[in-house]
Design a protein around this motif. Structure first.
Motif, PDB file in Angstrom:
ATOM      1  N   GLY B 458      21.412  50.035  35.575  1.00 33.38           N
ATOM      2  CA  GLY B 458      21.446  48.579  35.529  1.00 33.38           C
ATOM      3  C   GLY B 458      22.324  48.079  34.395  1.00 33.38           C
ATOM      4  N   THR B 459      22.297  48.763  33.270  1.00 30.48           N
ATOM      5  CA  THR B 459      23.190  48.420  32.158  1.00 30.48           C
ATOM      6  C   THR B 459      24.648  48.579  32.601  1.00 30.48           C
ATOM      7  OG1 THR B 459      21.599  48.914  30.410  1.00 30.48           O
ATOM      8  CG2 THR B 459      23.921  49.183  29.859  1.00 30.48           C
ATOM      9  N   LYS B 460      24.916  49.675  33.310  1.00 30.38           N
ATOM     10  CA  LYS B 460      26.286  49.865  33.844  1.00 30.38           C
ATOM     11  C   LYS B 460      26.641  48.735  34.799  1.00 30.38           C
ATOM     12  CE  LYS B 460      26.000  54.933  33.678  1.00 30.38           C
ATOM     13  NZ  LYS B 460      25.780  56.136  34.492  1.00 30.38           N
ATOM     14  N   LEU B 461      25.667  48.335  35.637  1.00 25.73           N
ATOM     15  CA  LEU B 461      25.906  47.272  36.614  1.00 25.73           C
ATOM     16  C   LEU B 461      26.278  45.966  35.923  1.00 25.73           C
ATOM     17  CD1 LEU B 461      25.775  46.082  39.517  1.00 25.73           C
ATOM     18  CD2 LEU B 461      23.319  45.736  39.145  1.00 25.73           C
ATOM     19  N   LEU B 462      25.521  45.599  34.900  1.00 26.15           N
ATOM     20  CA  LEU B 462      25.810  44.352  34.197  1.00 26.15           C
ATOM     21  C   LEU B 462      27.204  44.416  33.568  1.00 26.15           C
ATOM     22  CD1 LEU B 462      22.343  43.552  32.498  1.00 26.15           C
ATOM     23  CD2 LEU B 462      23.241  42.748  34.701  1.00 26.15           C
ATOM     24  N   GLY B 463      27.510  45.580  32.972  1.00 22.50           N
ATOM     25  CA  GLY B 463      28.849  45.755  32.387  1.00 22.50           C
ATOM     26  C   GLY B 463      29.934  45.661  33.451  1.00 22.50           C
ATOM     27  N   ALA B 464      29.752  46.367  34.564  1.00 22.52           N
ATOM     28  CA  ALA B 464      30.752  46.362  35.638  1.00 22.52           C
ATOM     29  C   ALA B 464      30.934  44.969  36.215  1.00 22.52           C
ATOM     30  CB  ALA B 464      30.334  47.345  36.737  1.00 22.52           C
ATOM     31  N   TYR B 465      29.814  44.275  36.367  1.00 24.50           N
ATOM     32  CA  TYR B 465      29.871  42.903  36.887  1.00 24.50           C
ATOM     33  C   TYR B 465      30.816  42.040  36.061  1.00 24.50           C
ATOM     34  CZ  TYR B 465      28.393  37.985  36.893  1.00 24.50           C
ATOM     35  OH  TYR B 465      28.375  36.609  36.882  1.00 24.50           O
ATOM     36  N   LEU B 466      30.775  42.186  34.730  1.00 26.76           N
ATOM     37  CA  LEU B 466      31.627  41.350  33.874  1.00 26.76           C
ATOM     38  C   LEU B 466      33.107  41.606  34.165  1.00 26.76           C
ATOM     39  CD1 LEU B 466      29.632  41.582  30.505  1.00 26.76           C
ATOM     40  CD2 LEU B 466      29.586  39.754  32.242  1.00 26.76           C
ATOM     41  N   HIS B 467      33.436  42.873  34.428  1.00 29.90           N
ATOM     42  CA  HIS B 467      34.831  43.191  34.758  1.00 29.90           C
ATOM     43  C   HIS B 467      35.230  42.608  36.105  1.00 29.90           C
ATOM     44  CE1 HIS B 467      35.946  45.903  31.437  1.00 29.90           C
ATOM     45  NE2 HIS B 467      34.620  46.008  31.334  1.00 29.90           N
ATOM     46  N   TYR B 468      34.347  42.803  37.101  1.00 33.50           N
ATOM     47  CA  TYR B 468      34.695  42.323  38.443  1.00 33.50           C
ATOM     48  C   TYR B 468      34.732  40.803  38.502  1.00 33.50           C
ATOM     49  CZ  TYR B 468      34.494  47.031  40.371  1.00 33.50           C
ATOM     50  OH  TYR B 468      34.744  48.336  40.646  1.00 33.50           O
ATOM     51  N   VAL B 469      33.814  40.156  37.777  1.00 32.92           N
ATOM     52  CA  VAL B 469      33.798  38.698  37.865  1.00 32.92           C
ATOM     53  C   VAL B 469      35.033  38.120  37.161  1.00 32.92           C
ATOM     54  CG1 VAL B 469      32.441  37.999  35.817  1.00 32.92           C
ATOM     55  CG2 VAL B 469      32.246  36.698  37.947  1.00 32.92           C
ATOM     56  N   ALA B 470      35.455  38.784  36.099  1.00 31.93           N
ATOM     57  CA  ALA B 470      36.708  38.356  35.440  1.00 31.93           C
ATOM     58  C   ALA B 470      37.847  38.431  36.453  1.00 31.93           C
ATOM     59  CB  ALA B 470      36.988  39.226  34.223  1.00 31.93           C
ATOM     60  N   GLY B 471      37.906  39.550  37.178  1.00 32.48           N
ATOM     61  CA  GLY B 471      38.959  39.747  38.169  1.00 32.48           C
ATOM     62  C   GLY B 471      38.872  38.758  39.322  1.00 32.48           C
ATOM     63  N   GLU B 472      37.697  38.579  39.866  1.00 31.25           N
ATOM     64  CA  GLU B 472      37.533  37.690  41.021  1.00 31.25           C
ATOM     65  C   GLU B 472      37.847  36.241  40.662  1.00 31.25           C
ATOM     66  OE1 GLU B 472      36.433  38.490  44.349  1.00 31.25           O
ATOM     67  OE2 GLU B 472      36.920  40.523  43.671  1.00 31.25           O
ATOM     68  N   LEU B 473      37.380  35.843  39.448  1.00 33.34           N
ATOM     69  CA  LEU B 473      37.643  34.459  39.052  1.00 33.34           C
ATOM     70  C   LEU B 473      39.132  34.219  38.866  1.00 33.34           C
ATOM     71  CD1 LEU B 473      34.707  33.795  36.545  1.00 33.34           C
ATOM     72  CD2 LEU B 473      35.008  32.796  38.819  1.00 33.34           C
ATOM     73  N   LYS B 474      39.828  35.223  38.292  1.00 32.54           N
ATOM     74  CA  LYS B 474      41.272  35.089  38.093  1.00 32.54           C
ATOM     75  C   LYS B 474      41.954  34.973  39.453  1.00 32.54           C
ATOM     76  CE  LYS B 474      42.887  36.932  34.441  1.00 32.54           C
ATOM     77  NZ  LYS B 474      43.107  37.999  33.453  1.00 32.54           N
ATOM     78  N   ARG B 475      41.550  35.850  40.386  1.00 31.23           N
ATOM     79  CA  ARG B 475      42.158  35.895  41.697  1.00 31.23           C
ATOM     80  C   ARG B 475      41.951  34.582  42.459  1.00 31.23           C
ATOM     81  NH1 ARG B 475      41.052  39.965  46.199  1.00 31.23           N
ATOM     82  NH2 ARG B 475      38.901  39.619  45.600  1.00 31.23           N
ATOM     83  N   SER B 476      40.704  34.049  42.327  1.00 32.22           N
ATOM     84  CA  SER B 476      40.387  32.861  43.117  1.00 32.22           C
ATOM     85  C   SER B 476      40.955  31.598  42.503  1.00 32.22           C
ATOM     86  CB  SER B 476      38.867  32.711  43.264  1.00 32.22           C
ATOM     87  OG  SER B 476      38.345  32.270  42.032  1.00 32.22           O
ATOM     88  N   GLY B 477      41.357  31.707  41.233  1.00 27.98           N
ATOM     89  CA  GLY B 477      41.956  30.485  40.858  1.00 27.98           C
ATOM     90  C   GLY B 477      42.049  30.105  39.455  1.00 27.98           C
TER      91      GLY B 477
END
Lengths: 477, 477
Positions: B458-477
Motif C-alpha cells: 500500500g505504501t508503494k501504491l500511494l507512492g506510485a499513485y503520485l507519479h501516475y497522477v502527475a503524469g495524467e494531470l500533465k497529459r490531460s491538461g
C-alpha cells in the motif's frame, strides 16, 4: 332484613376504631416483591391472624415453602381461617390479600405511604389502603359490628387471605387445589373484594374478566446486526418482515384480522346487552382516564362492550430493534414482536393459539423472505365469567341497594384476575367480585387511597351481603 | 515510470522501520470520543506533526477551539501540512485522520489494542492500524522511500490530517470551507486513503458513497401508557397506527414503496453497468459477511448495484414501545418509529424528504385514527459520486496495476463518508478514495488489524499513485 339496622349503627359508631385498624395494617410495609420486605409480609400475616383470633375466629397460617426460582425466600403464609361452624348456616368463602405493591415516598407520594394520612375530604392515603387491606379488614369490621350489635352472623365464613398476590400469587393455586375438597369443601359461594367501581359514585358487581393470550414472533436472518449503509438494499431485513406480520394482526379500529377469531366469540344476547345502558359511565369518564379523546367508539355502550365482552389485540413492542432516543443506522439481526389477545367467552386458549399460529405463519410465508420465522406463546390465562343471575349476585345487588340506595352496575373487568377462575374451576361454586374502592383509588400507583365513605359504607355492604346471601341461598335451594 | 523501481526497493528495505513507525503511532491511544483520552489525541497530533517535519515538510497545528456542546473539551488540532512547493508540479491534497475508535482489552481483544502485535501470517493487530494510522503513515513512508532512493517527489503534497474523524469530524468542515481558497487553493486533486477493499485480494478505487436521510415518525394518543386489559379494544393504539405506517414504506424485497422515489434515481448507463461484472466479489463473500444466506438477489451484479447505486430503506426500530425480554401488557402512549433511506444520484435531500413526508402523512390519514402523527427529519447527508474516468482515477488504476498486477475494482460505498462531499463541493476538485486495508481488517471492531502486505504494498501504491497522477494531470491538461 331488620337485623341490619343495629349492625349499621355499630359500624358508624365504631368507625374511628376501624380506621385505626386500617392505620395499623398500612403501617406494616408488606411488599411481597421486595426480598428485604419479606419479613414484613410475614409480620402482616401474623398481625391479621391475631385480629381474626381476637374476634373469635380460628386461623391456620399455612406455610407454602420456598419461593420457586428464588429459593432463598420463604413464601409468606396463606391464612386459612373460619368464623362460625353452624351446620345449619350457609358457608361463604371470602378471599383477599394482605401484601401490597412497592411504594417509596421518593416515587412521588405526597405523604409517607406507610402512614395512613386522612385529608379533609376523608381520603385515606396509604399503600394497601384500597388494595387490599381496606376490603380485607372490612370483613373483620363487619364481624365486630355484628358482635357489638348482638346480631348473629347469618353464615359461616371460610377465609383465604394470601400474602403473594402482588407477586404472582405463588403457591395459591396449589393451596386452592389441595383444599378444594378439604378446608374449602363446604363453601357454598365465593366472594372476593379486590377490585374497583367503574366510577366514584355507584357500586358495581363484577361477573367476568377477560383472559390474556400473550405471543411473541421472532424474525432472524443475518448472523449479527448489520450496518444499513453497507447492507441495506441487498439483504432481507428482519424488521421489514416483522412489521409486515405485525401489521396483519389488527386494524386501527381495533378489529382483529386473524381469520376465525370472531367466530369463537359468544354472541351478545338481549339480556346481556341490557346490562350496559344502565352502567354509570360516560365518554367523559373514559376520556379522563385515557388522558385524551382517542377512544375508538363515540358511545358508552360500544366502548364498554369492547372492554368487557369482546376480544382485543394489542401490539406491545419489539425486542432486538433500536429503541433509544437518537439515530442508529442498524439493520437488527433478530427482532421479536410482542402482542397479546384479550379473550372472552367462548375463546379457548388453544383454539385461539391455533388460529394465531396459522395466521402468522401464512403471513410470513407470503413475504417469500429468506429470513427465519418463529412463533411462540409466552403465556395464556383464560377468561372467567359468572352467571349474574345466581343468588350470590342477586344477594349482593340487594345489599348494594340497601346500603347505597341504587342498583349496582353489572360489570366485567377488561384485565384478568386469575384467582376467580381457580376458585370457579376447583370448587365449582359461584364466584362474586364485590368491590369496596372506587376508580380513583390509584391502586398500584403513587398516592393510593381509600375514601372513608367507601371503607365505612363498604363495611356495611359486606355485612349486608352476608345476610342477603344467606337468605337467597336458602330461598333458591 | 522508471523511477518507481528504486522507490519500491527502498520501501522493501525500510519495512521494519515503517512497521516501527506504525507501532509508535498505535501506542498512542488517541480515542477522540473519550474525554479522558483527549490529551492522547493531542499528543498523537504532535507526534504526527513531528514526523512530517522530520521528513522536511512544514505543518501547522491548526487549533479549532472548544468542542461544540462539550465546551470543557478543546478540539484536537487539524494538521495542515505541506511537502514540496515547486510551482511546476501538480498539487495533491491528501486527507487522513490520526484519531481512533475506542478499544479496551476487556472488549474481547486477543492482544493489547495499543501495542502493535504481529502474528506469523503478517497480520498486524492494533487499534488504528488500518483506520487510519496505517494509511496516513503510508504517505510518510512513501516520502521517506523517495528520499532514500534519491528520487524526487513528482508532485507537491498538501496535507489535511484531522483528529476528530471518529467523533463527528467536529471543526473539519469549517476548516475546509475557510481554507478552500487559501491553504487548499492550489490543490489539483484530492486523495483519501480511509476505506477498504471489497475483499482481501484485489485493490479497489472508490468513486462514490450513498447519502443517508434519517427520519422519525411519532404517533401519540393516550395521556400515559395504558393497561392493555383495561383499555384494549376501546382505544386507538399508537403502536397499531405506527406499524401500519412503517409497513407502507418498503417491501420484503427491499423495494421502496414511497411514490416518486424511483423517478429520482439516475438511470444505469451501459458504461456504468460494465463496471460491475469485473468486480472481485462473490455471493459466497456476501453470505460470509452477512453470516447467513439472506441476500435478496441471487447474483453478484444485482447485489452490488443495490448496495452501491440504488437507494434502500431500513426500519431501525421503535422508541417508546416495550423492548425488553419477557412480557408486558402495555399499550404504549407514544411511539417513535425510526427509518432511513440511503440515497444515490440524483436524489436531492429535500426532494426525498418532501416525498417521504407526503407519503407518511397520507398513510396516517388513511387510518382515520384519533391519534396524533408527527414527521421529523433526524439528519440528512448527501451522496457523493465522482467521474471514474477522471485522470485522478486513471492514475490510481495504473498505480494499482503496477504494484498489484491487476486492474482495480471500481466500487462505491453503501455507507457514507461525508468528507468526500465537502472536499468536492468546497474545492470543486476531483476526489479519489484509494484504500490500503482489506475487508477483513475489522475497523471499529475488536482485533482491528492491517496486513503487512497491505501496509507495505500500500505504501508503494500511494507512492506510485503520485507519479501516475502527475503524469495524467500533465497529459490531460
Amino acid at each position: 332484613m331488620p337485623h341490619l339496622k343495629p349492625v349499621f349503627e355499630q359500624v358508624d359508631s365504631l368507625q374511628e376504631k376501624f380506621i385505626k385498624r386500617l392505620e395499623e395494617a398500612v403501617a406494616i410495609p408488606s411488599i411481597s416483591s421486595e426480598d428485604e420486605r419479606r419479613p414484613d409480609v410475614v409480620k402482616m400475616g401474623h398481625w391479621l391472624a391475631n385480629q381474626i383470633k381476637a374476634l373469635g375466629g380460628t386461623v391456620e397460617l399455612r406455610e407454602l415453602g420456598k419461593q420457586p426460582g428464588r429459593e432463598h425466600l420463604e413464601l409468606p403464609p396463606c391464612l386459612l381461617g373460619r368464623y362460625g361452624d353452624d351446620p345449619n348456616k350457609a358457608n361463604v368463602l371470602i378471599y383477599g390479600h394482605y401484601d401490597v405493591q412497592p411504594a417509596q415516598e421518593s416515587d412521588g407520594w405526597a405523604t409517607n405511604p406507610f402512614k395512613l394520612s386522612i385529608d379533609d375530604k376523608g381520603r385515606m392515603y396509604g399503600r394497601g389502603s384500597t388494595d387490599d387491606k381496606g376490603p380485607v379488614l372490612g370483613w373483620l369490621n363487619a364481624i365486630e359490628a355484628h358482635q357489638k350489635a348482638g346480631v348473629e352472623l347469618p353464615v359461616n365464613l371460610i377465609m383465604c387471605f394470601e400474602g403473594m398476590e402482588e407477586n404472582g400469587s405463588e403457591g395459591l393455586d396449589d393451596t386452592i387445589r389441595a383444599e378444594a375438597k378439604k378446608f374449602f369443601k363446604d363453601a357454598d359461594v365465593v366472594c372476593i373484594s379486590d377490585n374497583y367501581w367503574l366510577g366514584t359514585e355507584k357500586p358495581c358487581l363484577t361477573y367476568g374478566v377477560r383472559g390474556c393470550n400473550y405471543y411473541s414472533i421472532e424474525v432472524s436472518g443475518p448472523g449479527q446486526d448489520l450496518h444499513s449503509g453497507v447492507y441495506g438494499g441487498m439483504t432481507h431485513e428482519p424488521m421489514t418482515d416483522l412489521v409486515r406480520v405485525m401489521n396483519s394482526l389488527v386494524d386501527p379500529d381495533g378489529k382483529i384480522l386473524i381469520k376465525g377469531i370472531d367466530d369463537l366469540v359468544a354472541p351478545l344476547t338481549d339480556e346481556e346487552a341490557a346490562l350496559y345502558p344502565p352502567i354509570a359511565f360516560t365518554m367523559q369518564d373514559l376520556h379522563e382516564s385515557l388522558g385524551s379523546e382517542v377512544s375508538i367508539f363515540d358511545n358508552k355502550e360500544d366502548s364498554l362492550k369492547h372492554k368487557m365482552r369482546y376480544p382485543s389485540l394489542s401490539l406491545h413492542g419489539i425486542e432486538g430493534a433500536f429503541y433509544t432516543p437518537g439515530a442508529k443506522t442498524v439493520i437488527p439481526a433478530k427482532v421479536i414482536g410482542k402482542f397479546s389477545i384479550r379473550t372472552v367467552p367462548n375463546m379457548e386458549i388453544d383454539a385461539v393459539t391455533e388460529l394465531v399460529e396459522k395466521h402468522v405463519n401464512a403471513e410470513f410465508a407470503k413475504l417469500k423472505s429468506k429470513n427465519t420465522f418463529k412463533f411462540n406463546m409466552v403465556h395464556g390465562g383464560k377468561w372467567w365469567v359468572e352467571d349474574p343471575n345466581h343468588p350470590n349476585y342477586t344477594a349482593a345487588a340487594k345489599a348494594v341497594e340497601r346500603v347505597f340506595g341504587v342498583k349496582p352496575d353489572m360489570t366485567r373487568e377488561g384485565g384478568s384476575i386469575p384467582v376467580t377462575l381457580t376458585f370457579q374451576e376447583e370448587l365449582k361454586k359461584n364466584v362474586l367480585l364485590l368491590p369496596m374502592g372506587s376508580s380513583t383509588d390509584a391502586a398500584h400507583s403513587i398516592n393510593e387511597k381509600l375514601d372513608k365513605r367507601n371503607y365505612i359504607e363498604g363495611t356495611k355492604l359486606l355485612g349486608a351481603y352476608l345476610h342477603y346471601v344467606a337468605g337467597e341461598l336458602k330461598r333458591s335451594g
